[in-house]
Motif scaffolding. Structure first.
Motif, PDB file in Angstrom:
ATOM      1  N   ARG A  24       0.811  -1.217   0.000  1.00 34.96           N
ATOM      2  CA  ARG A  24       0.000   0.000   0.000  1.00 34.96           C
ATOM      3  C   ARG A  24       0.848   1.273   0.000  1.00 34.96           C
ATOM      4  N   GLU A  34      -8.928   4.576   5.014  1.00 37.33           N
ATOM      5  CA  GLU A  34      -9.210   4.567   6.456  1.00 37.33           C
ATOM      6  C   GLU A  34      -9.105   3.166   7.054  1.00 37.33           C
ATOM      7  N   THR A  36      -6.810   0.797   5.912  1.00 35.97           N
ATOM      8  CA  THR A  36      -5.520   0.190   5.577  1.00 35.97           C
ATOM      9  C   THR A  36      -4.765  -0.270   6.829  1.00 35.97           C
ATOM     10  N   TYR A  37      -5.012   0.395   7.956  1.00 36.38           N
ATOM     11  CA  TYR A  37      -4.298   0.002   9.182  1.00 36.38           C
ATOM     12  C   TYR A  37      -4.674  -1.408   9.629  1.00 36.38           C
ATOM     13  N   ASN A  39      -4.707  -3.991   7.588  1.00 26.06           N
ATOM     14  CA  ASN A  39      -3.912  -4.957   6.817  1.00 26.06           C
ATOM     15  C   ASN A  39      -2.802  -5.535   7.696  1.00 26.06           C
ATOM     16  N   GLU A  40      -2.398  -6.769   7.397  1.00 25.35           N
ATOM     17  CA  GLU A  40      -1.436  -7.452   8.283  1.00 25.35           C
ATOM     18  C   GLU A  40      -0.494  -8.328   7.467  1.00 25.35           C
ATOM     19  N   ASP A 125      -8.726  -3.658   3.558  1.00 21.95           N
ATOM     20  CA  ASP A 125      -9.184  -2.334   3.136  1.00 21.95           C
ATOM     21  C   ASP A 125      -9.893  -2.365   1.789  1.00 21.95           C
TER      22      ASP A 125
END
Length: 474
Positions: A24, A34, A36-37, A39-40, A125
């Motif tokens: 990303r 908003e 995207t945090y 994602n892992e 996301d």
């Protein structure tokens, strides 16, 4: 019961764009920034490896390959794992997403080898949760295309047989037709406990890449713009044709009125002449002479002109009717086309609204879980605002939110005193509030920020009240 989605693709030479998409660093248009945090990265990189591209090169360098990698060889295979959108959202709502990720990672390592799975990233996301994995095709064993040595050529030079246990880079072995079918079967079996099943064997359905999806979306948008432009052009032609027909009709009616007025004037003159002749009792010879003069010359000429004008008016009336019919047909076609466009637009708007509502619901679920799982989540958000108000930049604020001490020089702003304090090499740190363990507080040199500011203000006041500052001795 939904379906599993498993797609394997041989990568081109350059993996930098795909790494930017996965990490990303380049945000695609269908992603929600908003979220995207959430994602892992599921696979931990080796020490000194920063991203997915470096992880691929690290595996190739440490795999023990003895043969130089060719320029046309496939270095990595991209694997995308997910399921039907409704079923993936159900898995998230049931709180089973973490277990689903673990089972996917286990299947990848069991199928391709743990060392070959160099990256696996969960994307939350987008509309459907999914995993992007990178597999380096390092294999061992006999080659698929093995050519037997002819026994009838004893003089031909023989080469030493290569060890089957030696690792080699071969995407063809990993992507053979038999193995691709086997991957679909074993992956569906691993995902069965989540209510997902294998797709139809031998289906003609084709995977659409991200580039194709964006290209088709742009083409559809362009077609819509072209249709709208064509409709506007047709509408302008209809308007001009209607105006032209209206002008022709007005001209014809004006000529008709003028002809009728002339005819009435001629009849009036004729009647007046006859009355005068009767009153004067003119003889038949004079009356015949007047009638001959008027009837044969002026009246007949006017009647002929009136007949011609009536024919012209009838022809123009027929033309007007034809034009009106054409206008009505064009208006009907335009209304149908406009209704179809509005229906398609309404359907697209409805789909976008539904997807937005689903994404908002997913975001709310994620935030509620974050508040539940992380007691200091709300406090960390509040402390971010406190740090930014005090004057710390983004990098410094991130260090403080992690609970690490920060040496700071510069200005600190206090809302309570509406002023700034210049400091030199003070230590700032966020720690739990000793009076309320559920809260956090910002400390400057181990003193709560508000108390530190009050002490600074009090010290300044004492300095101003000092006798040395009251005046100048004469």
């Amino acid at each position: 019961m939904g379906y599993v989605v498993l797609h394997l693709d041989k990568s081109p030479d350059n993996e930098v764009p795909m790494t930017a998409h996965v990490a990303r660093t380049k945000m695609p248009p269908n992603a929600i920034p908003e979220l995207t945090y959430l994602n892992e990265e599921l696979v931990e990189f080796p020490e000194g490896v920063a991203d997915r591209t470096e992880a691929i090169n690290h595996r190739l360098e440490h795999a023990g390959l003895t043969r130089k990698i060719g320029t046309n060889q496939v270095r990595v295979i991209r694997v995308m794992l997910t399921g039907t959108q409704e079923d993936m959202q159900r898995i998230v709502q049931e709180g089973r997403l973490k277990a689903w990720c673990a089972d996917n990672l286990e299947w990848l390592r069991r199928t391709f080898g743990a060392e070959n799975v160099v990256s696996a990233v969960l994307h939350m996301d987008e509309a459907t949760p999914h995993i992007h994995a990178a597999v380096v095709p390092i294999v061992t064993g006999e080659r698929r295309k093995f050519r037997k040595t002819k026994t009838d050529e004893p003089d031909k030079r023989r080469y030493r047989t290569k060890s089957a246990a030696r690792p080699r880079l071969c995407a063809d072995d990993v992507m053979s037709r038999v193995k691709l079918k086997e991957y679909q079967d074993t992956y569906a079996a691993a995902m069965a406990k989540y209510g997902l099943q294998r797709g139809i064997d031998g289906s003609k359905a084709r995977h659409v890449t991200t580039q194709e999806f964006y290209r088709n979306a742009i083409a559809r948008q362009q077609n819509l713009q072209d249709n709208i432009g064509e409709l506007l052009r047709i509408e302008e032609e209809k308007r001009k044709a209607f105006e032209h027909a209206t002008k022709q009709e007005q001209t014809a009616r004006a000529e008709l009125h003028r002809t009728a007025a002339e005819l009435n004037a001629v009849k009036g003159e004729l009647k007046t002449e006859r009355l005068k002749n009767s009153a004067a009792e003119v003889g038949t010879t004079i009356l015949d002479g007047i009638g001959s003069m008027i009837g044969t010359s002026k009246v007949k000429q006017q009647e002929r002109e009136i007949g011609v004008l009536r024919q012209e008016v009838a022809a123009r009336d027929e033309t007007v009717e034809i034009l009106q019919t054409k206008i009505q047909t064009m208006q009907s076609d335009h209304s149908q086309e406009l209704t179809a466009i509005q229906a398609r637009h309404a359907a697209e708007t409805t789909n976008i609204t539904k997807r937005h509502e689903k994404e908002v619901s997913l975001l709310k679920t994620a935030l509620s879980k974050a508040v539940k799982w992380f007691p200091y989540f709300r406090e960390m958000i509040r402390m971010e605002s406190v740090c930014r108000t005090a004057g710390f930049d983004d990098e410094q604020t991130a260090t403080l939110i992690k609970g690490k001490p920060l040496e700071y020089s510069g200005e600190l702003y206090s809302e309570e005193h509406n002023g700034k304090f210049t400091v030199e090499r003070v230590t700032a740190q966020i720690t739990p509030d000793p009076t309320d363990k559920r809260k956090l507080q910002l400390n400057i040199d181990k003193v709560p920020f508000n108390e530190w500011c009050r002490a600074k203000v009090e010290k300044l006041r004492q300095t101003l009240r000092s006798p040395k500052q009251r005046g100048i001795k004469l």
